[in-house]
Design a protein around this motif. Structure first.
Motif, mmCIF file in Angstrom:
data_model
loop_
_atom_site.group_PDB
_atom_site.id
_atom_site.type_symbol
_atom_site.label_atom_id
_atom_site.label_comp_id
_atom_site.label_asym_id
_atom_site.label_seq_id
_atom_site.Cartn_x
_atom_site.Cartn_y
_atom_site.Cartn_z
ATOM 1 N N ARG A 166 35.265 -37.928 -46.594
ATOM 2 C CA ARG A 166 35.782 -37.373 -47.862
ATOM 3 C C ARG A 166 36.087 -38.492 -48.855
ATOM 4 N NH1 ARG A 166 38.649 -33.877 -44.396
ATOM 5 N NH2 ARG A 166 40.555 -35.133 -44.616
ATOM 6 N N ALA A 167 36.702 -39.556 -48.359
ATOM 7 C CA ALA A 167 37.044 -40.678 -49.237
ATOM 8 C C ALA A 167 35.782 -41.333 -49.808
ATOM 9 C CB ALA A 167 37.870 -41.708 -48.462
ATOM 10 N N LEU B 205 44.038 -44.947 -43.528
ATOM 11 C CA LEU B 205 43.340 -43.770 -43.006
ATOM 12 C C LEU B 205 43.831 -43.406 -41.605
ATOM 13 C CD1 LEU B 205 39.715 -44.440 -44.283
ATOM 14 C CD2 LEU B 205 41.057 -42.371 -44.725
ATOM 15 N N ARG C 29 39.411 -36.382 -36.966
ATOM 16 C CA ARG C 29 40.082 -36.302 -38.270
ATOM 17 C C ARG C 29 39.860 -37.592 -39.071
ATOM 18 N NH1 ARG C 29 44.562 -32.949 -39.250
ATOM 19 N NH2 ARG C 29 45.756 -34.729 -40.057
ATOM 20 N N LEU C 30 39.846 -38.721 -38.378
ATOM 21 C CA LEU C 30 39.637 -40.011 -39.041
ATOM 22 C C LEU C 30 38.265 -40.066 -39.702
ATOM 23 C CD1 LEU C 30 40.822 -42.917 -39.432
ATOM 24 C CD2 LEU C 30 39.602 -43.542 -37.335
ATOM 25 N N ARG D 61 36.331 -37.516 -40.575
ATOM 26 C CA ARG D 61 36.252 -36.532 -41.671
ATOM 27 C C ARG D 61 36.936 -37.053 -42.919
ATOM 28 N NH1 ARG D 61 37.627 -31.166 -37.958
ATOM 29 N NH2 ARG D 61 35.465 -30.734 -37.322
ATOM 30 N N ALA D 62 38.105 -37.677 -42.751
ATOM 31 C CA ALA D 62 38.820 -38.231 -43.903
ATOM 32 C C ALA D 62 38.034 -39.389 -44.512
ATOM 33 C CB ALA D 62 40.218 -38.693 -43.485
ATOM 34 N N GLY D 63 37.412 -40.201 -43.653
ATOM 35 C CA GLY D 63 36.605 -41.304 -44.152
ATOM 36 C C GLY D 63 35.426 -40.822 -44.964
ATOM 37 N N ARG E 215 47.189 -41.751 -42.123
ATOM 38 C CA ARG E 215 47.123 -40.471 -42.835
ATOM 39 C C ARG E 215 46.538 -39.364 -41.959
ATOM 40 N NH1 ARG E 215 44.379 -41.953 -47.555
ATOM 41 N NH2 ARG E 215 42.510 -40.756 -47.140
ATOM 42 N N THR E 216 45.626 -39.713 -41.058
ATOM 43 C CA THR E 216 44.950 -38.687 -40.245
ATOM 44 C C THR E 216 45.602 -38.473 -38.884
ATOM 45 O OG1 THR E 216 43.406 -40.358 -39.382
ATOM 46 C CG2 THR E 216 42.736 -39.155 -41.365
#
Length: 391
Positions: free
Chosen positions: A380-381, A345, A373-374, A376-378, A348-349
């Protein structure tokens, strides 16, 4: 194996060796022999006070012994033992820079931590800070500190006599509010592990014992803002043990301005961090290369200092504390993340870094850490995993 003879031989050397004598890391090729030696050591040390100087890592099943004693052990028990030099290791910071109040440091803003605080402040995340200790009297840190451990003087608080550890702690979790400094994860809990002396020096055995302590105390993340040029089997073994225990280790790559970098950052089980300057370029002093997972702010970083003060410092050490803080924000929301998932993560972010003349992006490794961003990606995952579980 003659365990009594093993310890008797070492006892003779302990009696003869000065307190600051070189040490070696001794491991047994057969874990049953380690258990036998450990049992004998426990029964003997009450009667033989000299044996209390021997330190043990239960995690990698190793003893730390005087160098001269290790040589004699090899003469007598060579088939049973592996012996490694207990190498010196240094914190990763450049010369101290100007003093000044920190308030909201530029690096904390650069990784968008303040915008992430509405989602997470790192609450309840336990961060092990293996370093020079911390200034427990600093007003910006007093709400963020747990007791930790002093590996150099057992029984004493891990008080900082260098400054480096206090600087790292400030970036991680200072909570000074409007009158002081704010760190990346102001509600995380810091566990200082004092392994480094007033010169910022430690031995591999100190780091092994520090990681061992973190595993035993169920720490969530370990910040390791230090390194060395030489590969150490004992250090790698204990890093692997922590990784398998679910503890993320975030390590600085070094300040040589070269491709490549230091250990433990080069071990695949760690998250390797390089440094950015204020223009969001890879700092001239930072090591770089494909093995770097992510970059963080590392040039002229203001943070807490000794005697309740503040100081600007530069180095991949400073970058690492920004990344560890961002990871703590995420782990507060996603405590079940594995070290591998956290690394993925972060990579990727990360945002693209600005290139210097002649640089190629592929040669630098990862991008710039971004806490918002980290998170938000977490999130979503997490939603995707929940949806998959229902399907």
């Amino acid at each position: 194996m003659d365990y009594y003879g093993f310890w008797q031989l070492l006892l003779e050397e302990i009696s003869a060796a000065p307190r600051n004598a070189e040490r070696r890391i001794v491991t047994f090729n057969d874990h049953r022999q380690y258990a036998g030696a450990l049992s004998q050591w426990k029964s003997l040390k009450a009667k033989r006070p000299g044996l209390r100087q021997i330190q043990v890592s239960s995690l990698i099943k190793a003893f730390f012994v005087p160098a001269a004693g290790a040589e004699k052990l090899m003469d007598k028990f060579a088939a049973s033992l592996s012996i490694e030099e207990d190498l010196k290791i240094q914190v990763h910071s450049l010369a101290e820079e100007k003093t000044g109040a920190a308030m909201m440091p530029w690096g904390v803003k650069a990784i968008h931590a303040p915008q992430a605080w509405s989602k997470s402040t790192g609450v309840h995340v336990k961060i092990g800070v293996i370093d020079t200790g911390v200034d427990y009297r600093h007003p910006d840190l007093k709400h963020s500190l747990a007791s930790g451990v002093n590996l150099l003087h057992r029984g004493m608080l891990p008080l900082d006599d260098n400054g480096h550890g206090t600087h790292i702690a400030g970036t991680l979790a200072a909570a000074g509010g409007t009158r002081g400094m704010m760190g990346v994860a102001p509600r995380a809990l810091l566990y200082p592990v004092k392994a480094f002396d007033h010169n910022g020096s430690a031995y591999v055995s100190d780091i092994v014992l520090g990681i061992d302590w973190c595993v035993q105390n169920k720490i969530d993340i370990i910040n390791m803002s230090f390194g060395m040029k030489t590969r150490s089997k004992a250090l790698h073994d204990v890093v692997i043990k922590a990784y398998r225990a679910g503890i993320a280790i975030i390590a600085s790559s070094g300040n040589d301005g070269k491709r490549g970098g230091d250990y433990p950052a080069r071990y695949p089980e760690t998250i390797a961090v390089g440094a950015l300057d204020r223009r969001h370029r890879v700092a001239a002093f930072s090591n770089r290369g494909p093995y770097i997972d992510v970059y963080g702010p590392g040039e002229g970083v203001p943070s807490c200092w000794l005697r309740e003060g503040y100081k600007e410092m530069s180095g991949t050490s400073m970058a690492t504390s920004h990344v560890t803080g961002a990871a703590a924000l995420l782990l507060a929301l996603r405590p079940a993340l594995t070290p591998r998932e956290l690394k993925q993560l972060l990579r990727r972010t990360a945002l693209p870094v600005r290139l210097r003349k002649g640089q190629r992006r592929a040669a630098l490794g990862g991008g710039a850490a971004d806490a918002l961003r980290l998170l938000r990606a977490g999130a979503r995952a997490k939603r995707a995993a929940a949806a998959a579980a229902k399907a």
